[in-house]
Design a protein around this motif. Sequence first.
Motif, PDB file in Angstrom:
ATOM      1  N   SER A 126       1.005  -1.220   0.110  1.00  0.00           N
ATOM      2  CA  SER A 126       0.131   0.414  -0.250  1.00  0.00           C
ATOM      3  C   SER A 126       0.369   1.485   0.132  1.00  0.00           C
ATOM      4  O   SER A 126       1.097   1.131   0.662  1.00  0.00           O
ATOM      5  CB  SER A 126      -0.895   0.096   1.932  1.00  0.00           C
ATOM      6  N   PHE A 127       0.508   1.874  -1.187  1.00  0.00           N
ATOM      7  CA  PHE A 127       1.906   3.402  -0.734  1.00  0.00           C
ATOM      8  C   PHE A 127       1.157   4.558  -0.935  1.00  0.00           C
ATOM      9  O   PHE A 127       1.780   5.113  -0.133  1.00  0.00           O
ATOM     10  CB  PHE A 127       1.971   3.284  -2.748  1.00  0.00           C
ATOM     11  N   GLY A 128      -0.239   4.527  -0.904  1.00  0.00           N
ATOM     12  CA  GLY A 128      -0.767   5.812  -1.482  1.00  0.00           C
ATOM     13  C   GLY A 128      -1.052   6.261  -0.175  1.00  0.00           C
ATOM     14  O   GLY A 128      -1.316   7.199   0.604  1.00  0.00           O
ATOM     15  N   SER A 129      -2.130   5.191   0.997  1.00  0.00           N
ATOM     16  CA  SER A 129      -2.957   6.029   2.134  1.00  0.00           C
ATOM     17  C   SER A 129      -3.042   4.058   2.720  1.00  0.00           C
ATOM     18  O   SER A 129      -2.518   3.470   2.341  1.00  0.00           O
ATOM     19  CB  SER A 129      -3.780   6.855   1.909  1.00  0.00           C
ATOM     20  N   GLY A 130      -3.317   4.490   4.033  1.00  0.00           N
ATOM     21  CA  GLY A 130      -4.018   3.445   4.521  1.00  0.00           C
ATOM     22  C   GLY A 130      -5.084   2.924   4.211  1.00  0.00           C
ATOM     23  O   GLY A 130      -5.886   3.986   3.354  1.00  0.00           O
ATOM     24  N   VAL A 131      -5.360   1.696   3.829  1.00  0.00           N
ATOM     25  CA  VAL A 131      -6.476   0.842   3.837  1.00  0.00           C
ATOM     26  C   VAL A 131      -6.893  -0.466   4.634  1.00  0.00           C
ATOM     27  O   VAL A 131      -6.664  -0.908   4.827  1.00  0.00           O
ATOM     28  CB  VAL A 131      -6.720   0.460   1.954  1.00  0.00           C
ATOM     29  N   VAL A 132      -8.269  -0.762   4.290  1.00  0.00           N
ATOM     30  CA  VAL A 132      -8.184  -2.395   5.562  1.00  0.00           C
ATOM     31  C   VAL A 132      -8.282  -3.018   4.070  1.00  0.00           C
ATOM     32  O   VAL A 132      -9.179  -3.173   3.160  1.00  0.00           O
ATOM     33  CB  VAL A 132     -10.039  -2.038   5.805  1.00  0.00           C
ATOM     34  N   MET A 133      -7.774  -4.154   4.256  1.00  0.00           N
ATOM     35  CA  MET A 133      -8.117  -5.245   3.429  1.00  0.00           C
ATOM     36  C   MET A 133      -9.017  -6.511   4.033  1.00  0.00           C
ATOM     37  O   MET A 133      -8.627  -6.541   5.201  1.00  0.00           O
ATOM     38  CB  MET A 133      -6.720  -5.529   2.743  1.00  0.00           C
ATOM     39  N   GLU A 134     -10.240  -6.894   2.824  1.00  0.00           N
ATOM     40  CA  GLU A 134     -10.996  -7.549   3.688  1.00  0.00           C
ATOM     41  C   GLU A 134     -10.398  -8.834   2.882  1.00  0.00           C
ATOM     42  O   GLU A 134     -10.292  -9.589   2.470  1.00  0.00           O
ATOM     43  CB  GLU A 134     -12.704  -7.373   3.190  1.00  0.00           C
ATOM     44  N   PHE A 135      -9.995  -9.772   4.068  1.00  0.00           N
ATOM     45  CA  PHE A 135     -10.079 -11.734   4.097  1.00  0.00           C
ATOM     46  C   PHE A 135     -11.201 -12.846   3.843  1.00  0.00           C
ATOM     47  O   PHE A 135     -12.206 -11.946   5.011  1.00  0.00           O
ATOM     48  CB  PHE A 135      -9.276 -12.641   4.630  1.00  0.00           C
ATOM     49  N   THR A 136     -11.988 -13.305   3.389  1.00  0.00           N
ATOM     50  CA  THR A 136     -13.155 -14.224   3.279  1.00  0.00           C
ATOM     51  C   THR A 136     -12.543 -15.080   2.916  1.00  0.00           C
ATOM     52  O   THR A 136     -11.946 -15.955   2.000  1.00  0.00           O
ATOM     53  CB  THR A 136     -14.557 -14.160   2.386  1.00  0.00           C
ATOM     54  N   ASP A 167      -1.631  -0.489   6.869  1.00  0.00           N
ATOM     55  CA  ASP A 167      -1.032   1.442   6.911  1.00  0.00           C
ATOM     56  C   ASP A 167      -0.101   1.694   5.874  1.00  0.00           C
ATOM     57  O   ASP A 167      -0.162   0.992   4.635  1.00  0.00           O
ATOM     58  CB  ASP A 167       0.202   1.565   7.791  1.00  0.00           C
ATOM     59  N   ARG A 168      -0.147   3.273   4.877  1.00  0.00           N
ATOM     60  CA  ARG A 168       0.033   3.388   4.537  1.00  0.00           C
ATOM     61  C   ARG A 168       1.921   3.142   3.971  1.00  0.00           C
ATOM     62  O   ARG A 168       2.335   3.050   5.344  1.00  0.00           O
ATOM     63  CB  ARG A 168       0.403   4.787   4.439  1.00  0.00           C
ATOM     64  N   CYS A 169       2.275   2.541   3.341  1.00  0.00           N
ATOM     65  CA  CYS A 169       3.546   2.200   2.786  1.00  0.00           C
ATOM     66  C   CYS A 169       3.730   0.409   3.444  1.00  0.00           C
ATOM     67  O   CYS A 169       4.983   0.202   3.883  1.00  0.00           O
ATOM     68  CB  CYS A 169       4.653   3.041   3.436  1.00  0.00           C
ATOM     69  N   SER A 170       2.847  -0.497   3.874  1.00  0.00           N
ATOM     70  CA  SER A 170       3.022  -1.027   4.452  1.00  0.00           C
ATOM     71  C   SER A 170       2.898  -2.411   3.724  1.00  0.00           C
ATOM     72  O   SER A 170       2.680  -2.386   2.619  1.00  0.00           O
ATOM     73  CB  SER A 170       2.377  -1.198   5.495  1.00  0.00           C
ATOM     74  N   ALA A 171       3.056  -3.675   3.801  1.00  0.00           N
ATOM     75  CA  ALA A 171       3.086  -5.343   2.956  1.00  0.00           C
ATOM     76  C   ALA A 171       2.071  -6.158   3.514  1.00  0.00           C
ATOM     77  O   ALA A 171       2.653  -6.614   4.249  1.00  0.00           O
ATOM     78  CB  ALA A 171       4.399  -4.857   2.087  1.00  0.00           C
ATOM     79  N   VAL A 172       1.528  -6.959   2.746  1.00  0.00           N
ATOM     80  CA  VAL A 172       0.719  -8.109   3.447  1.00  0.00           C
ATOM     81  C   VAL A 172       1.944  -9.604   1.886  1.00  0.00           C
ATOM     82  O   VAL A 172       1.442  -9.033   1.084  1.00  0.00           O
ATOM     83  CB  VAL A 172      -0.885  -8.244   2.995  1.00  0.00           C
TER      84      VAL A 172
END
Length: 98
Positions: free
Chosen positions: A56-66, A83-88
Amino acid sequence: DVMRKVGAMVEERFFKVVGDELVVNQCTVNEYDPGQGIGGHVDTPTAFGEVIVSVSFGSGVVMEFTKEGEDGGEEMRKDVWLDRCSAVVMKGDARWKW
């Protein structure tokens, strides 16, 4: 080339997490407007392989896993804040079942 630099950065940072399984052979960059997203999916195995890294480069985001419930039970859901600039790093069950 920007994509080669991004791929090299991802490979360098996550080598410790996934070991020698990570070989960056493709880099896809998507830009989303605020509130926009994509539906649940499993990335194509023949195109992407066993390990997926999402940054995630631009901003934080919720990633939904189902995940489908066991024996036809209720679907399970897990929201993960990135978080911004984090990775999964997704492999194994995270890659194929969620």
